[in-house]
Design an enzyme around this catalytic site. Structure first.
Site, short mmCIF file in Angstrom:
data_model
loop_
_atom_site.label_atom_id
_atom_site.label_comp_id
_atom_site.label_asym_id
_atom_site.label_seq_id
_atom_site.Cartn_x
_atom_site.Cartn_y
_atom_site.Cartn_z
N GLU A 37 0.87 -1.19 0.00
CA GLU A 37 0.00 0.00 0.00
C GLU A 37 0.91 1.24 0.00
O GLU A 37 2.11 1.12 0.29
CB GLU A 37 -0.87 0.01 1.26
CG GLU A 37 -1.80 -1.19 1.35
CD GLU A 37 -2.68 -1.17 2.61
OE1 GLU A 37 -2.55 -0.21 3.43
OE2 GLU A 37 -3.49 -2.10 2.75
N GLY A 62 5.19 -0.58 2.38
CA GLY A 62 5.98 -1.26 1.35
C GLY A 62 6.83 -2.32 2.02
O GLY A 62 6.37 -3.44 2.25
N HIS A 73 29.22 -4.37 -24.54
CA HIS A 73 28.61 -3.96 -25.82
C HIS A 73 28.91 -2.49 -26.15
O HIS A 73 28.58 -2.03 -27.25
CB HIS A 73 27.09 -4.17 -25.80
CG HIS A 73 26.68 -5.60 -25.99
ND1 HIS A 73 26.85 -6.58 -25.04
CD2 HIS A 73 26.10 -6.24 -27.05
CE1 HIS A 73 26.39 -7.74 -25.49
NE2 HIS A 73 25.93 -7.55 -26.71
N GLU A 114 9.07 -8.15 -4.15
CA GLU A 114 9.04 -9.34 -3.26
C GLU A 114 10.08 -9.22 -2.14
O GLU A 114 10.64 -10.21 -1.69
CB GLU A 114 9.16 -10.63 -4.08
CG GLU A 114 8.00 -10.75 -5.06
CD GLU A 114 7.48 -12.14 -5.30
OE1 GLU A 114 7.82 -13.04 -4.52
OE2 GLU A 114 6.70 -12.30 -6.25
N SER A 154 16.52 -5.84 -1.36
CA SER A 154 17.76 -6.47 -0.86
C SER A 154 17.97 -6.11 0.61
O SER A 154 18.48 -6.92 1.39
CB SER A 154 18.97 -5.98 -1.66
OG SER A 154 18.94 -6.51 -2.96
N1 CAA Z 1 6.96 -17.52 7.33
C1 CAA Z 1 6.04 -17.65 8.32
N2 CAA Z 1 5.90 -16.74 9.32
C2 CAA Z 1 6.74 -15.70 9.32
C3 CAA Z 1 7.73 -15.51 8.34
C4 CAA Z 1 7.84 -16.48 7.31
N3 CAA Z 1 8.75 -16.38 6.35
N4 CAA Z 1 8.41 -14.36 8.60
C5 CAA Z 1 7.88 -13.84 9.72
N5 CAA Z 1 6.87 -14.65 10.17
C6 CAA Z 1 6.07 -14.49 11.38
C7 CAA Z 1 6.97 -14.33 12.59
O1 CAA Z 1 7.32 -15.58 13.12
C8 CAA Z 1 6.10 -13.52 13.54
O2 CAA Z 1 5.19 -14.41 14.17
P1 CAA Z 1 4.76 -14.30 15.73
O3 CAA Z 1 3.81 -13.18 15.84
O4 CAA Z 1 4.14 -15.61 16.04
O5 CAA Z 1 6.04 -14.04 16.50
C9 CAA Z 1 5.31 -12.63 12.60
O6 CAA Z 1 5.34 -13.25 11.31
C10 CAA Z 1 5.89 -11.23 12.48
O7 CAA Z 1 7.21 -11.36 12.02
P2 CAA Z 1 8.30 -10.21 12.22
O8 CAA Z 1 8.34 -9.82 13.65
O9 CAA Z 1 9.56 -10.66 11.57
O10 CAA Z 1 7.62 -9.01 11.38
P3 CAA Z 1 8.17 -7.57 11.03
O11 CAA Z 1 7.02 -6.64 11.00
O12 CAA Z 1 9.37 -7.23 11.85
O13 CAA Z 1 8.62 -7.65 9.47
C11 CAA Z 1 9.57 -8.21 7.41
C12 CAA Z 1 9.03 -8.65 8.78
C13 CAA Z 1 10.53 -9.33 7.05
C14 CAA Z 1 10.27 -6.89 7.38
C15 CAA Z 1 8.34 -8.18 6.43
O14 CAA Z 1 7.52 -7.05 6.67
C16 CAA Z 1 8.75 -8.22 4.96
O15 CAA Z 1 9.06 -9.27 4.41
N6 CAA Z 1 8.71 -7.04 4.30
C17 CAA Z 1 8.87 -7.00 2.83
C18 CAA Z 1 7.52 -7.08 2.19
C19 CAA Z 1 7.57 -7.60 0.79
O16 CAA Z 1 8.32 -8.51 0.46
N7 CAA Z 1 6.72 -7.06 -0.05
C20 CAA Z 1 6.60 -7.50 -1.40
C21 CAA Z 1 5.17 -7.54 -1.82
S1 CAA Z 1 4.77 -8.43 -3.28
C22 CAA Z 1 5.50 -7.62 -4.56
O17 CAA Z 1 6.62 -7.31 -4.50
C23 CAA Z 1 4.75 -7.28 -5.79
C24 CAA Z 1 4.55 -8.39 -6.70
O18 CAA Z 1 3.43 -8.71 -7.03
C25 CAA Z 1 5.72 -9.05 -7.32
#
Ligand code: CAA
Length: 379
Positions: A126, A130, A337, A362, A365
């Site tokens: 949103e 992000g 190139h 997704e 980095s």
């Molecule tokens: N699998 C399962 N559960 C998971 C997990 C995973 N990989 N990663 C985290 N969790 C769980 C944690 O265990 C935690 O659970 P509990 O409440 O039970 O403790 C909960 O989720 C919260 O985890 P975090 O404390 O790690 O959460 P956070 O708010 O600190 O953030 C983050 C985690 C890694 C920064 C996450 O927000 C993230 O990945 N951000 C990037 C978002 C992203 O990739 N967006 C892309 C969207 S899609 C796109 O790009 C467009 C497209 O169509 C191609």
């Protein structure tokens, strides 16, 4: 330890390589210029089963393993990263949440349609959420046997072609990740509209749009997992999605390497081909080393996923290694190139633009490094 692909894996890779060379590569430049994808290609992708790659066979899919899937995505990406992003988003984050967390009736109703080529999209991001995915503001209010969704999503890959949307929304008035829910929503549901289409630097064959949600009524059985599972549903879908993006980047990087080798063998300067000049040969060697190292990390992540083992750290490592290796490969390819690499007549110009987003979507980095560091530091 065995570094050989099975007969089936090699067969899939070769089939997709042939398909990509015959059906995608010849029109890749045109799709990039026109910013769209012809219906005839979509029909061939449907016919080839590309929309059901990772679906269980009982729902009409091919049920291929993640290693095979990785090989398929790399081959498609060598021809067109715009096509491969549509396929990987559909097969991973677009449909995995339903396949893994959906109720049986909904799976039976929707998965065969998805496998047949009705496209799926993933709506998390949103304007205010992000990298911080848990900061989403879109809401889901329970009313009887349905949820009413309001808000808006951006950067939705496949959005204008999608028949199904995985949507994350929270209970009104809450913050944090625990009150986020995931839903599967059909296109045509009143209140769900496609807003702006982005005019992107690369991946121009693929559509990226904003989605508005205004009082969108979703049946309660379209909730994925339980209430409050939404964030974890999205994160676990992204683990697989990131493996797909790693192999998308590797496909672009490999295409850069192959084009550079071809060019360096015929282009002469200082009385001999570029390939025989140490500064150029070294660039080609470095491209090969970095792509191969990242590919091994990618296959490790894919293999872990196939074993049902946690792959969050390896998927993040593979995404960083592959997208950064491919980025450097694209830069080196343009450099090799020379002035021609800066012109649209040469494919490396497109690869250079296409590869850029792989370090962003997704999970950037920077976010991958955060995920990796948290896991290493927790040990
Ligand atoms: N699998 C399962 N559960 C998971 C997990 C995973 N990989 N990663 C985290 N969790 C769980 C944690 O265990 C935690 O659970 P509990 O409440 O039970 O403790 C909960 O989720 C919260 O985890 P975090 O404390 O790690 O959460 P956070 O708010 O600190 O953030 C983050 C985690 C890694 C920064 C996450 O927000 C993230 O990945 N951000 C990037 C978002 C992203 O990739 N967006 C892309 C969207 S899609 C796109 O790009 C467009 C497209 O169509 C191609």
């Amino acid at each position: 330890m065995n570094f050989e692909f099975t007969e089936n894996q090699s067969m899939f890779r070769d089939m997709v390589r042939d398909f990509s060379r015959q059906e995608i590569a010849p029109i890749a430049q045109q799709m990039d210029e026109e910013g769209t994808m012809p219906d005839a290609l979509l029909a061939k992708l449907r016919e080839g089963g590309f929309f059901g790659l990772s679906f269980p066979e009982k729902y009409g899919g091919m049920g291929i393993d993640t290693v095979t899937y990785a090989l398929v995505i790399e081959e498609l990406s060598k021809a067109s990263a715009g096509v491969s992003v549509m396929i990987t988003v559909h097969n991973s984050v677009g449909s995995y949440p339903l396949a893994m967390f959906g109720g049986e009736e909904v799976k039976q109703a929707f998965l065969p349609r998805m496998a047949a080529g009705e496209i799926a999209a993933f709506c998390v991001t949103e304007p205010g959420a992000g990298s911080d995915a848990a900061a989403i503001a879109s809401t889901a209010r329970k009313e009887g046997e349905q949820y009413i969704l309001n808000g808006g999503k951006i950067f939705v890959t496949n959005g204008s072609r999608a028949a199904f949307f995985v949507v994350l929304a929270r209970t009104p008035g809450t913050v944090g990740h625990k009150d986020i829910h995931a839903f599967i929503v059909e296109s045509g549901t009143p209140g769900l509209t496609v807003a702006k289409k982005e005019d992107k630097m690369g991946l121009r064959a693929s559509d990226t749009v904003a989605i508005d949600l205004e009082d969108v009524a979703v049946p309660a059985e379209h909730l994925l997992g339980k209430e409050g599972d939404g964030f974890k549903v999205a994160m676990s879908a992204l683990d697989g999605g990131r493996i797909g993006i790693a192999f998308q980047a590797l496909g672009i990087g490999q295409a850069c390497l192959e084009e550079s080798i071809k060019y360096a063998k015929v282009r002469e300067q200082f009385g001999k081909p570029l390939a025989r000049q140490p500064v150029i040969a070294e660039k080609i060697a470095d491209m090969g080393i970095e792509l191969e190292a990242a590919r091994l990390l990618g296959f490790q992540a894919a293999w872990l996923k196939d074993q049902g083992q946690p792959c969050t750290k390896q998927a993040a490592m593979a995404k960083v290694a592959a997208t950064e290796a491919a980025w450097r490969a694209a830069d080196a390819a343009v450099q090799i190139h020379g002035g021609y690499g800066y012109c649209k007549e040469y494919a490396v110009e497109r690869y250079y633009r296409d590869v850029r987003v792989t370090r962003i979507y997704e999970g950037t980095s920077e976010i991958q490094r955060l995920v990796i560091a948290r896991q290493l530091l927790a040990g």
